[in-house]
Design an enzyme around this catalytic site. Sequence first.
Site, PDB file in Angstrom:
ATOM      1  N   LYS A 209       0.837  -1.216   0.000  1.00 40.74           N
ATOM      2  CA  LYS A 209       0.000   0.000   0.000  1.00 40.74           C
ATOM      3  C   LYS A 209       0.868   1.262   0.000  1.00 40.74           C
ATOM      4  O   LYS A 209       0.662   2.187  -0.784  1.00 40.74           O
ATOM      5  CB  LYS A 209      -0.906  -0.009   1.243  1.00 40.74           C
ATOM      6  CG  LYS A 209      -1.696   1.267   1.444  1.00 40.74           C
ATOM      7  CD  LYS A 209      -2.715   1.476   0.355  1.00 40.74           C
ATOM      8  CE  LYS A 209      -3.311   2.854   0.371  1.00 40.74           C
ATOM      9  NZ  LYS A 209      -4.266   3.066  -0.701  1.00 40.74           N
ATOM     10  N   CYS A 263      -3.724  10.963   0.601  1.00 43.59           N
ATOM     11  CA  CYS A 263      -3.030   9.683   0.430  1.00 43.59           C
ATOM     12  C   CYS A 263      -1.620   9.868  -0.099  1.00 43.59           C
ATOM     13  O   CYS A 263      -0.645   9.593   0.586  1.00 43.59           O
ATOM     14  CB  CYS A 263      -3.832   8.807  -0.522  1.00 43.59           C
ATOM     15  SG  CYS A 263      -5.556   8.714  -0.040  1.00 43.59           S
TER      16      CYS A 263
HETATM   17  N1  SAJ Z   1      -1.529  14.413  -9.631  1.00 40.22           N
HETATM   18  C1  SAJ Z   1      -0.629  15.109 -10.446  1.00 40.22           C
HETATM   19  N2  SAJ Z   1      -0.221  14.518 -11.607  1.00 40.22           N
HETATM   20  C2  SAJ Z   1      -0.666  13.272 -11.994  1.00 40.22           C
HETATM   21  C3  SAJ Z   1      -1.556  12.576 -11.158  1.00 40.22           C
HETATM   22  C4  SAJ Z   1      -1.971  13.183  -9.978  1.00 40.22           C
HETATM   23  O1  SAJ Z   1      -0.198  16.228 -10.132  1.00 40.22           O
HETATM   24  O2  SAJ Z   1      -0.259  12.818 -13.070  1.00 40.22           O
HETATM   25  C5  SAJ Z   1      -1.983  15.042  -8.376  1.00 40.22           C
HETATM   26  C6  SAJ Z   1      -3.513  15.245  -8.344  1.00 40.22           C
HETATM   27  O3  SAJ Z   1      -3.878  16.441  -8.971  1.00 40.22           O
HETATM   28  C7  SAJ Z   1      -3.784  15.248  -6.857  1.00 40.22           C
HETATM   29  C8  SAJ Z   1      -2.753  14.259  -6.304  1.00 40.22           C
HETATM   30  O4  SAJ Z   1      -1.756  14.138  -7.308  1.00 40.22           O
HETATM   31  O5  SAJ Z   1      -3.561  16.523  -6.277  1.00 40.22           O
HETATM   32  C9  SAJ Z   1      -3.302  12.883  -5.965  1.00 40.22           C
HETATM   33  O6  SAJ Z   1      -4.250  12.461  -6.926  1.00 40.22           O
HETATM   34  P1  SAJ Z   1      -4.330  10.967  -7.481  1.00 40.22           P
HETATM   35  O7  SAJ Z   1      -5.414  10.877  -8.470  1.00 40.22           O
HETATM   36  O8  SAJ Z   1      -2.998  10.544  -7.942  1.00 40.22           O
HETATM   37  O9  SAJ Z   1      -4.611  10.078  -6.196  1.00 40.22           O
HETATM   38  P2  SAJ Z   1      -5.679  10.057  -4.987  1.00 40.22           P
HETATM   39  O10 SAJ Z   1      -5.016  10.697  -3.800  1.00 40.22           O
HETATM   40  O11 SAJ Z   1      -7.029  10.525  -5.354  1.00 40.22           O
HETATM   41  O12 SAJ Z   1      -5.800   8.450  -4.769  1.00 40.22           O
HETATM   42  C10 SAJ Z   1      -4.630   7.672  -4.567  1.00 40.22           C
HETATM   43  C11 SAJ Z   1      -4.663   6.481  -5.521  1.00 40.22           C
HETATM   44  N3  SAJ Z   1      -3.376   5.792  -5.520  1.00 40.22           N
HETATM   45  C12 SAJ Z   1      -2.684   5.518  -6.659  1.00 40.22           C
HETATM   46  O13 SAJ Z   1      -3.080   5.867  -7.751  1.00 40.22           O
HETATM   47  C13 SAJ Z   1      -1.417   4.775  -6.513  1.00 40.22           C
HETATM   48  C14 SAJ Z   1      -5.800   5.533  -5.123  1.00 40.22           C
HETATM   49  O14 SAJ Z   1      -5.787   4.346  -5.911  1.00 40.22           O
HETATM   50  C15 SAJ Z   1      -5.672   5.151  -3.631  1.00 40.22           C
HETATM   51  O15 SAJ Z   1      -6.730   4.302  -3.226  1.00 40.22           O
HETATM   52  C16 SAJ Z   1      -5.721   6.421  -2.817  1.00 40.22           C
HETATM   53  O16 SAJ Z   1      -4.602   7.251  -3.211  1.00 40.22           O
HETATM   54  C17 SAJ Z   1      -5.638   6.056  -1.349  1.00 40.22           C
HETATM   55  O17 SAJ Z   1      -6.698   6.078  -0.692  1.00 40.22           O
HETATM   56  O18 SAJ Z   1      -4.569   5.668  -0.872  1.00 40.22           O
END
Ligand code: SAJ
Length: 445
Positions: A209, A263
Amino acid sequence: MKKISVLGLGYIGLPTSILAAQSGYKVLGFDVDQDKVEKINNGEPTILEPEVIQRLYQVLESKNFSASVDLHPAECFLIAVPTPFEETKTKKEDKKADLTYVFSAAEKVATVLFPGNLVILESTVPVGTTAKLAKILEEKSGLKVGIDFFVAYCPERVLPGRIFQELIINDRVIGGLCQRSAELAREFYSKFVKGHLTLADDKTAEMVKLVENSSRDVQIAFANQLDAMCQKIGINPYRVIELANKHPRVNILNPGCGVGGHCIAVDPWFLIETFPKDSELLKTTRKINDNKPNQVIKDVLKKIDAIKENGISKPKLLVLGLTFKADVDDMRESPALKIAQELKKKKSLLELAVCEPNVISDSLREMGFANIKGLFEGVAWADLVLILVKHKEFYSIKELDLKDKDIVDYCGLLHELDSSEFASYLNFDLTLRDAACSRSSGRAG
Ligand code: SAJ
């Protein structure tokens, strides 16, 4: 297993309770918050998520689910409580997981634990926490783990906005304190999870995780540094990434205005806490991503200065998007919100308006945003448009007249709109590229 108790009715606990109830389990949801419990029992979901209202209504009707502030005996206990940072730790390098909620949930479960029961932990935790939880259960109940009762760790992987879908289809890792624990947990999940359930030990599952979210953090930091490099030489970072990703073994993520949510920006700290000497990359990553909003603010203020030099004494700045990512209403730990709040303070330099279609205007006003505009009205009003979040509503910006506007795009929206043959050609034609850069700080492509 028929009777399940879920401790913690938040973004994970409530949807999991509902799905388990829909699959035939009798589910009692436990939460310490009386108000939340009452709302849920009245059919008012306390989280904003597609499908939650209909599904909650259905399980309340069928009487397979109810919520309570009292915990009763059950065959399986699922713990999905928050694991924030310790409040007392103020220094960035000192951030440590606060496991109070996890351990007090364990103490609570111990009071109603009977032989044959299974306890599953879903909260994100530092490696070794599941074993500590089992110890608490043993000490408080007098029962023996692996003989009298069973303990497993099974982290969630869902994306807000797609929680029900992902709870059903995502593969999951189940880490058992012993083989029997893992097998019992698999039996529990197999009733409503269609994804593959892989068995492992508790520490491996805990590590999986943390590593998933940390690897995403590292990749975003790489994209953010790449963004800084491209800006310096006036080329489009989104175009560079698009082209590099055509390589069969390259998959670079997108630069943005920072990393928000509960997260990705949190979990690497749980690894840093346990492995302080082996986590240089993670520490640097956190620094880069945490600093990105400050970088955005600096860039915007430079742009404001440039507009002032062109004769507009107090430029009008429209901020598009305040949530922590696209198409959600969640503004907690949002870098976009932080940026807008900082820029709002610069009253002598600029006039600020915000546009956030996923959040009601009253909430925005409570946060001190007096000037709230719709997309069309806001763009017409603004001298400078700052795009921070790629909400689906913002794609209609292409229908607007942008020729006298300055635009700074920190999420690649304009690049997506522009990725026609003509835009691809821009990168080979310096004259055209420079023209595009001067309109959009080199971001429109
Ligand atoms: N972000 C970027 N660039 C990207 C992708 C995301 O700047 O290419 C930023 C987003 O804008 C945001 C942050 O990162 O501010 C996080 O967004 P996210 O979509 O990457 O993730 P979360 O926090 O919504 O959800 C994550 C997910 N983990 C992964 O993709 C490895 C989700 O599957 C998990 O269940 C969740 O964390 C959790 O609960 O741990």
